[in-house]
Enzyme design. Structure first.
Site, PDB file in Angstrom:
ATOM      1  N   ASP A 153      70.836   6.539   9.249  1.00 27.04           N
ATOM      2  CA  ASP A 153      69.746   6.248   9.346  1.00 27.04           C
ATOM      3  C   ASP A 153      68.971   7.229  10.315  1.00 27.04           C
ATOM      4  O   ASP A 153      69.692   7.697  11.109  1.00 27.04           O
ATOM      5  CB  ASP A 153      69.707   4.934  10.161  1.00 27.04           C
ATOM      6  CG  ASP A 153      68.422   4.364  10.565  1.00 27.04           C
ATOM      7  OD1 ASP A 153      67.595   4.358   9.914  1.00 27.04           O
ATOM      8  OD2 ASP A 153      68.233   3.797  11.963  1.00 27.04           O
ATOM      9  N   ARG A 159      72.041   6.005   1.546  1.00 31.23           N
ATOM     10  CA  ARG A 159      71.144   5.018   2.337  1.00 31.23           C
ATOM     11  C   ARG A 159      70.368   4.217   1.060  1.00 31.23           C
ATOM     12  O   ARG A 159      69.697   4.618   0.271  1.00 31.23           O
ATOM     13  CB  ARG A 159      70.095   5.497   3.135  1.00 31.23           C
ATOM     14  CG  ARG A 159      69.124   4.615   3.648  1.00 31.23           C
ATOM     15  CD  ARG A 159      69.671   3.618   4.898  1.00 31.23           C
ATOM     16  NE  ARG A 159      68.613   2.805   5.298  1.00 31.23           N
ATOM     17  CZ  ARG A 159      67.889   2.815   6.214  1.00 31.23           C
ATOM     18  NH1 ARG A 159      67.934   3.772   7.019  1.00 31.23           N
ATOM     19  NH2 ARG A 159      67.144   1.815   6.488  1.00 31.23           N
ATOM     20  N   ASP A 163      65.715   8.049  12.155  1.00 30.51           N
ATOM     21  CA  ASP A 163      64.083   7.772  12.606  1.00 30.51           C
ATOM     22  C   ASP A 163      63.347   8.865  13.201  1.00 30.51           C
ATOM     23  O   ASP A 163      63.873   9.468  14.286  1.00 30.51           O
ATOM     24  CB  ASP A 163      64.382   6.585  13.679  1.00 30.51           C
ATOM     25  CG  ASP A 163      64.907   5.283  12.983  1.00 30.51           C
ATOM     26  OD1 ASP A 163      64.584   4.907  11.708  1.00 30.51           O
ATOM     27  OD2 ASP A 163      65.575   4.590  13.833  1.00 30.51           O
ATOM     28  N   ARG A 168      74.571   0.696   7.408  1.00 31.54           N
ATOM     29  CA  ARG A 168      74.026   1.819   6.551  1.00 31.54           C
ATOM     30  C   ARG A 168      74.819   2.933   6.814  1.00 31.54           C
ATOM     31  O   ARG A 168      75.352   3.244   7.614  1.00 31.54           O
ATOM     32  CB  ARG A 168      72.536   2.310   6.891  1.00 31.54           C
ATOM     33  CG  ARG A 168      72.257   2.312   8.266  1.00 31.54           C
ATOM     34  CD  ARG A 168      70.960   2.293   8.883  1.00 31.54           C
ATOM     35  NE  ARG A 168      70.529   0.785   8.599  1.00 31.54           N
ATOM     36  CZ  ARG A 168      69.455   0.411   9.119  1.00 31.54           C
ATOM     37  NH1 ARG A 168      68.582   1.203   9.711  1.00 31.54           N
ATOM     38  NH2 ARG A 168      69.052  -0.860   9.158  1.00 31.54           N
TER      39      ARG A 168
END
Length: 169
Positions: free
Chosen positions: A110, A98, A112, A107
């Site tokens: 990811d 990343r 989150d 990407r």
């Protein structure tokens, strides 16, 4: 009196981590990232949703021309503090290629931090719950699958948020 685990340690908090990848070997990257999550210190278990494929979302909205994402959600039972967990998530992303540059760019991975127990924070370094989680079917649908009773702290039941999103289509 607080909850205490049998071993004398505090009960872990449940952190909700959204995973996504739209570059490279997406499936292998998500599998490796889940293995990395399960190996985090002070982490007892990781439960995951099925993987779903979704259109890329950019700053200007959905982009059918961009590579499609594979998305899932993991429930991570951890005793790591939210900010420490976020640091580990960024390290896992970096380990899988990343690069942080353009916001919402394609990407390799990811991760989150969507929510952490019932914590609500507007700290500039870590906003909880994730500010756009309630607007993202690719977060809500897999989260609801893995935890049908889930709530997005301060916002509402995931099931209701998901129904509202789908009704607006």
């Amino acid at each position: 009196m607080s909850d205490v685990a049998v071993e004398g340690r505090p009960q872990p908090a449940i952190a909700v981590v959204a995973l996504g990848a739209n570059l490279g070997d997406r499936e292998a990257t998500l599998d490796a990232a889940l293995t990395d999550l399960a190996a985090l210190p002070l982490t007892d278990r990781v439960r995951t949703s099925a993987v779903m494929e979704t259109v890329a979302v950019t700053t200007s909205g959905p982009d059918a021309e961009a590579p499609r994402y594979l998305n899932s959600v993991a429930l991570v039972a951890t005793r790591l503090a939210p900010s420490v967990l976020l640091t580990y998530l960024h390290r896992i992303e970096a380990r899988h290629g990343r690069e942080r540059g353009e916001r919402w760019a394609d990407r390799t991975l990811d991760l989150d931090l969507v929510s952490y127990a019932t914590v609500v924070s507007d700290d500039a370094r870590l906003v909880l719950p994730h500010p756009r989680a309630a607007e993202r079917e690719f977060v809500l649908a897999p989260w609801h699958e893995v935890d049908p009773e889930a709530e997005l702290p301060g916002v509402g039941r995931v099931e209701d948020l998901l129904a509202d999103l789908r009704a607006d289509r």
